[in-house]
Design an enzyme around this catalytic site. Structure first.
Site, PDB file in Angstrom:
ATOM      1  N   SER A  50       0.860  -1.204   0.000  1.00  0.00           N
ATOM      2  CA  SER A  50       0.000   0.000   0.000  1.00  0.00           C
ATOM      3  C   SER A  50       0.891   1.247   0.000  1.00  0.00           C
ATOM      4  O   SER A  50       2.102   1.157   0.253  1.00  0.00           O
ATOM      5  CB  SER A  50      -0.877   0.003   1.256  1.00  0.00           C
ATOM      6  OG  SER A  50      -0.073   0.233   2.405  1.00  0.00           O
ATOM      7  N   ASP A  82      -0.951  -1.725  -4.129  1.00  0.00           N
ATOM      8  CA  ASP A  82      -2.334  -1.844  -3.660  1.00  0.00           C
ATOM      9  C   ASP A  82      -2.952  -0.439  -3.557  1.00  0.00           C
ATOM     10  O   ASP A  82      -2.355   0.460  -2.954  1.00  0.00           O
ATOM     11  CB  ASP A  82      -2.285  -2.513  -2.275  1.00  0.00           C
ATOM     12  CG  ASP A  82      -3.638  -2.952  -1.762  1.00  0.00           C
ATOM     13  OD1 ASP A  82      -4.540  -3.178  -2.577  1.00  0.00           O
ATOM     14  OD2 ASP A  82      -3.773  -3.091  -0.525  1.00  0.00           O
ATOM     15  N   HIS A  83      -4.114  -0.248  -4.136  1.00  0.00           N
ATOM     16  CA  HIS A  83      -4.843   1.037  -4.033  1.00  0.00           C
ATOM     17  C   HIS A  83      -4.025   2.260  -4.451  1.00  0.00           C
ATOM     18  O   HIS A  83      -3.967   3.249  -3.707  1.00  0.00           O
ATOM     19  CB  HIS A  83      -5.375   1.252  -2.607  1.00  0.00           C
ATOM     20  CG  HIS A  83      -6.450   0.289  -2.226  1.00  0.00           C
ATOM     21  ND1 HIS A  83      -7.742   0.388  -2.698  1.00  0.00           N
ATOM     22  CD2 HIS A  83      -6.411  -0.821  -1.437  1.00  0.00           C
ATOM     23  CE1 HIS A  83      -8.453  -0.620  -2.209  1.00  0.00           C
ATOM     24  NE2 HIS A  83      -7.675  -1.367  -1.442  1.00  0.00           N
ATOM     25  N   HIS A 213     -11.346  -7.322  -2.723  1.00  0.00           N
ATOM     26  CA  HIS A 213     -10.654  -6.631  -1.619  1.00  0.00           C
ATOM     27  C   HIS A 213     -11.417  -6.905  -0.332  1.00  0.00           C
ATOM     28  O   HIS A 213     -12.514  -7.448  -0.357  1.00  0.00           O
ATOM     29  CB  HIS A 213     -10.640  -5.123  -1.891  1.00  0.00           C
ATOM     30  CG  HIS A 213      -9.629  -4.726  -2.902  1.00  0.00           C
ATOM     31  ND1 HIS A 213      -8.528  -3.966  -2.591  1.00  0.00           N
ATOM     32  CD2 HIS A 213      -9.522  -5.013  -4.218  1.00  0.00           C
ATOM     33  CE1 HIS A 213      -7.812  -3.785  -3.684  1.00  0.00           C
ATOM     34  NE2 HIS A 213      -8.384  -4.416  -4.694  1.00  0.00           N
ATOM     35  N   ASP A 258      -5.136  -8.414   4.396  1.00  0.00           N
ATOM     36  CA  ASP A 258      -4.215  -7.619   5.195  1.00  0.00           C
ATOM     37  C   ASP A 258      -4.559  -7.699   6.686  1.00  0.00           C
ATOM     38  O   ASP A 258      -3.725  -8.061   7.522  1.00  0.00           O
ATOM     39  CB  ASP A 258      -4.249  -6.147   4.736  1.00  0.00           C
ATOM     40  CG  ASP A 258      -3.198  -5.307   5.444  1.00  0.00           C
ATOM     41  OD1 ASP A 258      -2.388  -5.883   6.198  1.00  0.00           O
ATOM     42  OD2 ASP A 258      -3.171  -4.081   5.263  1.00  0.00           O
TER      43      ASP A 258
HETATM   44  O1  G3H Z   1      -6.785  -1.862   1.745  1.00  0.00           O
HETATM   45  C1  G3H Z   1      -5.887  -1.396   2.443  1.00  0.00           C
HETATM   46  C2  G3H Z   1      -4.844  -2.241   3.057  1.00  0.00           C
HETATM   47  O2  G3H Z   1      -5.344  -2.925   4.166  1.00  0.00           O
HETATM   48  C3  G3H Z   1      -3.632  -1.423   3.368  1.00  0.00           C
HETATM   49  O3  G3H Z   1      -3.713  -0.767   4.575  1.00  0.00           O
HETATM   50  O4  G3H Z   1      -2.982   1.495   3.891  1.00  0.00           O
HETATM   51  O5  G3H Z   1      -2.972   0.851   6.301  1.00  0.00           O
HETATM   52  O6  G3H Z   1      -1.300  -0.124   4.713  1.00  0.00           O
HETATM   53  P1  G3H Z   1      -2.685   0.447   4.881  1.00  0.00           P
HETATM   54  P1  13P Z   2      -8.716  -6.654   4.653  1.00  0.00           P
HETATM   55  O1  13P Z   2      -8.713  -5.393   5.473  1.00  0.00           O
HETATM   56  O2  13P Z   2     -10.045  -7.346   4.736  1.00  0.00           O
HETATM   57  O3  13P Z   2      -7.594  -7.553   5.006  1.00  0.00           O
HETATM   58  O4  13P Z   2      -8.543  -6.230   3.122  1.00  0.00           O
HETATM   59  C1  13P Z   2      -7.270  -5.899   2.613  1.00  0.00           C
HETATM   60  C2  13P Z   2      -7.324  -5.296   1.265  1.00  0.00           C
HETATM   61  O5  13P Z   2      -8.320  -5.301   0.562  1.00  0.00           O
HETATM   62  C3  13P Z   2      -6.081  -4.694   0.753  1.00  0.00           C
HETATM   63  O6  13P Z   2      -6.277  -4.067  -0.465  1.00  0.00           O
HETATM   64 ZN    ZN Z   3      -8.216  -3.162  -0.693  1.00  0.00          ZN
END
Ligand code: G3H
Ligand code: 13P
Ligand code: ZN
Length: 311
Positions: A50, A82-83, A213, A258
């Site tokens: 992320s 990710d994202h 996700h 995650d």
């Molecule tokens: O979808 C988001 C993931 O769980 C990443 O979380 O942005 O706190 O690293 P984070």
């Molecule tokens: P969770 O918070 O359900 O683990 O999802 C993680 C996610 O979608 C990361 O992009």
């Molecule tokens: Zn996600």
């Protein structure tokens, strides 16, 4: 062995009725846990980063750790953003060696989402990198963006063909009832995934890889243990594993996890620090945290993703 794109992984997964786990990485212990579990299960795996993880651990360190994991385990890995919120972060990850990026335009209008996604696809494909787009809005927290349950929106099957054709994305994240974070549903409520929407989407997009996700199942044994050891996790449940397994047997080829990694690590660290208050060597609690994550990932590969033995 090398960093690879997800193209071949998804083709095999679609035909084989299983999904590839995309696990979020933030440090060495998490990377070791995921890749050792994948190696033992002979399963393909995606490491995803992320924006927050990239800021915390730094791009160069995560790249080097992923490369080290390939040498250590002798399996191919996909390294995915990710994202990605904008073109700039996607470009930085493409230029910096990632093999896959997500451009998350789901908070924009349909037309703006298409324009942004198309721009990333053009740059990514010219550099041999694949792109995941998103249509529909999940509830929960990702990075600093919080989407309330009432603002979440299921993906509209009528829009997917046009989105995929006009953007050229390689995979599509959809909203069918999953949500980000460890606080998905109150205990006693019945989580529902809209399999009818998934089915409809896969009819419109034959053999096209779909991404879920927010697919942590929030194992109650971790929540109970954390709270018994002085933690204050609110009571909550996640997505039932059998529902994820069903999605994996359908068009879903990538399942993002995650929160369950965070819970496994936190339970392990608390256990050591509470039961052995004299411990102050980080290796003591991180060894336990790492093995909890490995156990959890192995469980997902076997029982949720169905990807064991497919390498
Ligand atoms: O979808 C988001 C993931 O769980 C990443 O979380 O942005 O706190 O690293 P984070
Ligand atoms: P969770 O918070 O359900 O683990 O999802 C993680 C996610 O979608 C990361 O992009
Ligand atoms: Zn996600």
């Amino acid at each position: 062995m090398a960093l690879v794109t997800t193209t071949e992984m998804f083709k095999k997964a679609y035909r084989g009725g299983y999904a590839i786990g995309a696990f979020n990485i933030n440090n060495m212990e998490i990377i070791q846990a995921i890749t050792e579990a994948a190696k033992e299960e002979q399963s393909p795996v995606i490491l995803q980063v992320s924006a927050g993880a990239r800021k915390y651990a730094k791009h160069e360190y995560l790249m080097a750790l992923a490369q080290a994991a390939i040498r250590d385990t002798d399996i191919d890995l996909a390294l995915h953003l990710d994202h990605g919120a904008d073109f700039e972060i996607c470009k930085a990850c493409i230029d910096g060696g990632f093999t896959s990026v997500m451009i998350d335009g789901s908070h924009h209008s349909f037309e703006d989402n298409i324009a942004l996604t198309r721009k990333v696809v053009e740059y990514a494909h010219a550099h041999g990198v694949v792109v995941e787009g998103e249509l529909g809005k999940l509830a929960g927290i990702e990075d600093d963006v919080k989407v309330k349950a009432e603002d979440a929106m299921f993906t509209n099957p009528d829009e997917v063909e046009e989105f995929v054709t006009r953007t050229g994305v390689d995979s599509l994240a959809i909203a069918i009832g999953t949500s980000h974070g460890a606080y998905k549903f109150k205990p006693g409520t019945k989580p529902q995934l809209r399999f009818d929407v998934l089915e409809e989407i896969s009819k419109r997009l034959p053999e096209f890889p779909i991404v879920l996700h927010g697919a942590s199942s929030v194992p109650q044994e971790y929540v109970r243990e954390i709270n018994a050891l002085g933690g204050k996790m609110p009571d909550a449940i996640g997505i039932p594993e059998e529902m994820l397994r069903q999605a994996a047997s359908m068009a879903v080829c990538k399942i993002n996890i995650d929160s369950d990694i965070r819970l496994a690590m936190t339970a392990g660290v608390r256990r050591v620090l509470v039961e052995q208050p004299d411990v102050f060597d980080p290796r003591s609690y991180l060894t336990v945290a790492r093995s909890e994550v490995k156990k959890m990932v192995q469980h997902k590969i076997k029982n949720v993703l169905g990807s064991s033995g497919t390498l």
